[in-house]
Design a protein around this motif. Structure first.
Motif, PDB file in Angstrom:
ATOM      1  N   ILE A   1       0.800  -1.400   0.008  1.00 54.80           N
ATOM      2  CA  ILE A   1      -0.083   0.046  -0.110  1.00 54.80           C
ATOM      3  C   ILE A   1       0.898   1.394  -0.124  1.00 54.80           C
ATOM      4  CG2 ILE A   1      -0.299   0.187   2.492  1.00 54.80           C
ATOM      5  CD1 ILE A   1      -3.240   0.932   1.825  1.00 54.80           C
TER       6      ILE A   1
ATOM      7  N   ARG B   1      -0.355   4.141  10.794  1.00 52.05           N
ATOM      8  CA  ARG B   1      -1.361   5.041  11.246  1.00 52.05           C
ATOM      9  C   ARG B   1      -1.733   5.932   9.963  1.00 52.05           C
ATOM     10  NH1 ARG B   1       0.374  10.924  13.114  1.00 52.05           N
ATOM     11  NH2 ARG B   1       0.875  10.890  10.884  1.00 52.05           N
ATOM     12  N   ASP B   2      -1.103   6.292   8.969  1.00 51.51           N
ATOM     13  CA  ASP B   2      -1.475   6.999   7.927  1.00 51.51           C
ATOM     14  C   ASP B   2      -2.089   6.091   6.677  1.00 51.51           C
ATOM     15  OD1 ASP B   2      -0.699   9.314   9.082  1.00 51.51           O
ATOM     16  OD2 ASP B   2       0.891   9.713   7.456  1.00 51.51           O
ATOM     17  N   LEU B   3      -1.612   4.818   6.625  1.00 49.40           N
ATOM     18  CA  LEU B   3      -2.051   4.256   5.528  1.00 49.40           C
ATOM     19  C   LEU B   3      -3.197   2.832   5.770  1.00 49.40           C
ATOM     20  CD1 LEU B   3       1.118   3.990   3.182  1.00 49.40           C
ATOM     21  CD2 LEU B   3      -0.632   5.552   3.096  1.00 49.40           C
ATOM     22  N   LEU B   4      -2.883   2.318   6.760  1.00 51.64           N
ATOM     23  CA  LEU B   4      -3.719   1.132   7.166  1.00 51.64           C
ATOM     24  C   LEU B   4      -4.977   1.243   7.742  1.00 51.64           C
ATOM     25  CD1 LEU B   4      -0.865  -1.207   8.488  1.00 51.64           C
ATOM     26  CD2 LEU B   4      -1.838  -1.068   6.015  1.00 51.64           C
ATOM     27  N   PRO B   5      -6.112   0.634   6.768  1.00 51.89           N
ATOM     28  CA  PRO B   5      -7.570   0.680   7.507  1.00 51.89           C
ATOM     29  C   PRO B   5      -7.688  -0.381   8.654  1.00 51.89           C
ATOM     30  CG  PRO B   5      -7.344  -0.859   5.563  1.00 51.89           C
ATOM     31  CD  PRO B   5      -6.027  -0.126   5.672  1.00 51.89           C
ATOM     32  N   ASN B   6      -8.669  -0.215   9.482  1.00 51.78           N
ATOM     33  CA  ASN B   6      -8.780  -0.991  10.538  1.00 51.78           C
ATOM     34  C   ASN B   6      -8.886  -2.202  10.206  1.00 51.78           C
ATOM     35  OD1 ASN B   6     -10.411   1.586  11.822  1.00 51.78           O
ATOM     36  ND2 ASN B   6      -8.735   0.828  13.053  1.00 51.78           N
ATOM     37  N   GLY B   7      -8.524  -3.349  10.744  1.00 54.56           N
ATOM     38  CA  GLY B   7      -8.266  -4.605  10.400  1.00 54.56           C
ATOM     39  C   GLY B   7      -6.847  -4.968   9.911  1.00 54.56           C
ATOM     40  N   MET B   8      -6.382  -4.362   8.981  1.00 49.78           N
ATOM     41  CA  MET B   8      -5.060  -4.690   8.628  1.00 49.78           C
ATOM     42  C   MET B   8      -4.083  -4.131   9.513  1.00 49.78           C
ATOM     43  SD  MET B   8      -3.175  -6.390   6.562  1.00 49.78           S
ATOM     44  CE  MET B   8      -4.031  -6.663   4.907  1.00 49.78           C
TER      45      MET B   8
ATOM     46  N   VAL C   1      -3.421  -6.468  12.080  1.00 48.21           N
ATOM     47  CA  VAL C   1      -2.294  -7.381  11.902  1.00 48.21           C
ATOM     48  C   VAL C   1      -1.049  -6.971  11.971  1.00 48.21           C
ATOM     49  CG1 VAL C   1      -1.359  -8.707   9.875  1.00 48.21           C
ATOM     50  CG2 VAL C   1      -4.067  -8.660   9.916  1.00 48.21           C
TER      51      VAL C   1
END
Lengths: 91, 564
Positions: free
Chosen positions: B208, B337-344, B347
């Motif tokens: 991502i 913090r900036d790129l990952l949606p909740n869920g990933m 992980v």
């Protein structure tokens, strides 16, 4: 003893454990990617739905591990416990 | 105390899905511990899986023990700060040393029958060198455990918003219970599981991040201060040595030879894992197979760091010389913090927690082994029943955890943890490798030379660090124009050279040991058959240690050329 069922490591095979964890993660992520991907979340990654694609990737890897464990199971040698006992006494 | 600087500046917005994913990881880790514990009494499955697992698992466990805080936070921090030059830690540092261990050193270790590095020292040089080695190793483990704990606590701090000291204590308690519950029998399973969780966490983050920045072209166009950050050689920014030639020498000799060979070939946490294999060729293959994933780990660790310096505003500002309230060690967390949606995000956090917990658990258990057997049993209370030393080991585990909390507070004072770690390796590992390799190939080397060489080598490293600029904080007087990682490379090289010279001089004036006592400990006095694998000629090429190592060498040369 040709028809005695060989003892395998089964569920304790590390490949099965890895597959279980990655598989559960994968399913959760795919569901989140399909039902919970808000526009705001997608915008963070410039439209890439990483939950969906990352989740699918993990499901595929989990499936590969299970297939591998099925095709090449870890077989315990029949005399394993006797062997262990013998070694313990030698020490 | 700058402890507070790490807190309060930002938080990760984890929600219920992330917590479920993190909790699942703990269920697996503790589940492995519980099952392992139950299976131990009836022997079978669990132990056996460890023994009969194919070499790919041993190889992964071998590098997993090292895939802790240093790798992930430290190397992404270096990536953000120095760019592609960070690749040297993998392609000049770790990989050649791992191949060397498998090809050259392992037959010797395995053939001579020693079980640990301190044990080798005791048999080769007697108690003097053994005491120095065991003490410095134990202290180093405590310090590194503290760094792992600090990073673990800073994740808990980001995640839950607790004050850092509360996070420190809670994180230490989690590690302690995990170590106690999981025990040694579950270690290899947890290490392999940990490896895959880390890869599952960092690969999507890298993808991502690459998508966000516009692929490799996006990095090339936008990297600051300029495209020279994408050249790994000569790495003058990384070493802080202005002359390109001296910088290359510093990298190859200081980092590549002394530091990395010292770490990978003498660190007992790593070496013992391979030595415990059930055959010579399996023991040799462990580090060599581990070297292959090790070559590609920087792509999911260093590249995210580089991208963080482009897409995360705080890190961009930091790199431009402004005070943005973050440090380079925060790079990978900020990117998450900036790129990952909740869920990933869950992980990713699970992956980081996995890595720091296992790193700290490895340090603590290595410490308690050396403390109980090499120090307490050898020098303090001898000849007690086995249960007594098991109790000592348990108490040492608790004490080590408490000391690690103190160390964590100390470690937090450094902005770039790599400086600190490299300094430590310079102090402890470089002279150890020098003494080891000299003692192994030169039968004339005496017992006195063993411990005098180690002490003077370590002293030389400390002296260089004191003379350099800021390496030891206010202790460093700045007489030498060296700072940062370059100072560590020079300190390590100095330790190596001083150790060799002092050992040779002392050996000349002291009495050598009787040759019959050195059989199996010195190369020329060890029967050649015990250094060779009897089945070597029957193995296919992909199971032959030397051919695999040759393939590995070709790949890292290609990688060095492609990313020069």
């Amino acid at each position: 003893m040709p028809d005695e069922k060989k003892k395998t490591a089964g569920a304790f095979d590390i490949r099965v454990i890895i597959a279980a964890l990655l598989g559960v993660y994968g399913v959760i992520l795919v569901l989140l990617g399909i039902f919970n991907a808000t526009d705001a979340e997608l915008a963070r990654g410039d439209g890439l739905n990483i939950n969906l694609w990352g989740g699918l990737g993990m499901v595929v890897v989990a499936a590969l591990f299970v297939t591998w464990a099925r095709l090449r199971p870890v077989v315990l040698p029949p005399d394993f416990e006797a062997e262990e006992e013998r070694k313990r006494q030698e020490r | 105390m700058t402890l507070a600087a790490a807190g309060d500046t930002f938080q990760l917005d984890a929600n219920v899905f992330d917590y479920v994913i993190i909790a699942l990881y703990f269920v697996f880790v503790i589940g492995i511990g519980v099952v392992a514990r139950r299976q131990v009494s009836s022997s079978i499955d669990f132990f056996l899986s460890g023994r009969s697992l194919p070499a790919w698992v041993t190889g992964l466990a071998f590098i997993s023990a090292n895939l802790g805080a240093v790798e992930i936070m430290g190397m992404s921090a270096n990536g953000a700060q120095y760019g592609m030059a960070t690749m040297h830690y993998f392609w000049i540092g770790a990989v050649p040393a791992m191949l060397f261990l498998g090809v050259v050193m392992m037959p010797f270790y395995y053939g001579s029958g020693v079980r640990s590095v301190p044990e080798f020292m005791r048999r080769r040089f007697g108690t003097g060198a053994h005491l120095v080695n065991a003490l410095s190793f134990a202290i180093a483990q405590l310090l590194i455990a503290g760094i792992n704990l600090y990073l673990l606590a800073s994740i808990v701090n980001r995640l839950l918003g607790w004050p850092l000291w509360v996070s420190l204590v809670v994180a230490a308690a989690i590690v302690l219970s995990y170590t106690a519950l999981g025990g040694l029998s579950a270690a290899i399973y947890n290490e392999v599981l940990q490896f895959f969780v880390i890869v599952a966490a960092l690969t999507p983050l890298t993808i991502i991040a690459l998508h966000k920045v516009g692929g490799w072209n996006g990095i090339t166009e936008r990297i600051q201060p300029g495209p020279e950050q994408l050249s790994s050689w000569p790495g003058t920014d990384l070493t802080g040595i202005d002359s390109p030639l001296l910088s290359v020498i510093g990298l190859v000799f200081g980092l590549g030879f002394v530091l990395s060979f010292g770490y990978w070939t003498t660190n007992f946490v790593e070496v013992q894992r391979a030595m415990a294999s059930d055959s010579m060729s399996a023991a040799r293959r462990s580090p060599i197979i581990g070297a292959f994933p090790k070559m590609f780990i920087p792509f999911i660790v260093v590249i995210p760091g580089i991208i963080a310096a482009i897409v995360v505003p705080e890190v961009t500002a930091l790199k431009a010389g402004e005070d943005s309230g973050v440090t380079y060690n925060d790079a990978i967390l900020l990117l998450m913090r900036d790129l990952l949606p909740n869920g990933m995000l869950g992980v990713a956090i699970a992956g980081l927690l996995a890595s720091f917990m296992a790193g700290m658990a490895a340090n603590i258990s290595a410490f308690n082994t050396v403390f109980s057997y090499d120090l307490w049993q050898q020098y303090v209370v001898k000849d007690k029943p086995d249960a007594y030393y098991t109790l000592v080991g348990r108490l040492a585990t608790v004490a080590a955890t408490i000391i690690a909390i103190g160390t964590a507070v100390f470690a937090s004072g450094y902005t770039n943890l790599m400086d600190y770690l490299q300094t430590l390796f310079g102090f402890f590992n470089a002279p150890l490798f020098a003494t080891f390799i000299l003692g192994m190939f030169w039968k004339r080397m005496t017992a006195t030379a063993g411990w005098v060489g180690l002490v003077s080598g370590t002293a030389a490293a400390v002296l260089v660090a004191v003379l350099a600029e800021g390496t030891l904080g206010p202790l460093s007087v700045g007489v030498l124009p060296l700072s940062g990682q370059g100072a560590s490379f020079v300190a390590a090289a100095a330790a190596f050279v001083v150790d060799i010279v002092v050992s040779i001089v002392v050996s000349m004036v002291t009495r050598p040991r009787v040759e019959s006592e050195l059989e199996g400990l010195v190369y020329s006095l060890t029967p050649k058959e015990s250094l060779q694998d009897p089945d070597a000629h029957t193995l296919p090429w992909y199971q032959s240690p030397t051919k695999l190592a040759g393939l590995g060498l070709v790949i890292i040369i290609v990688l060095n050329i492609v990313f020069r």
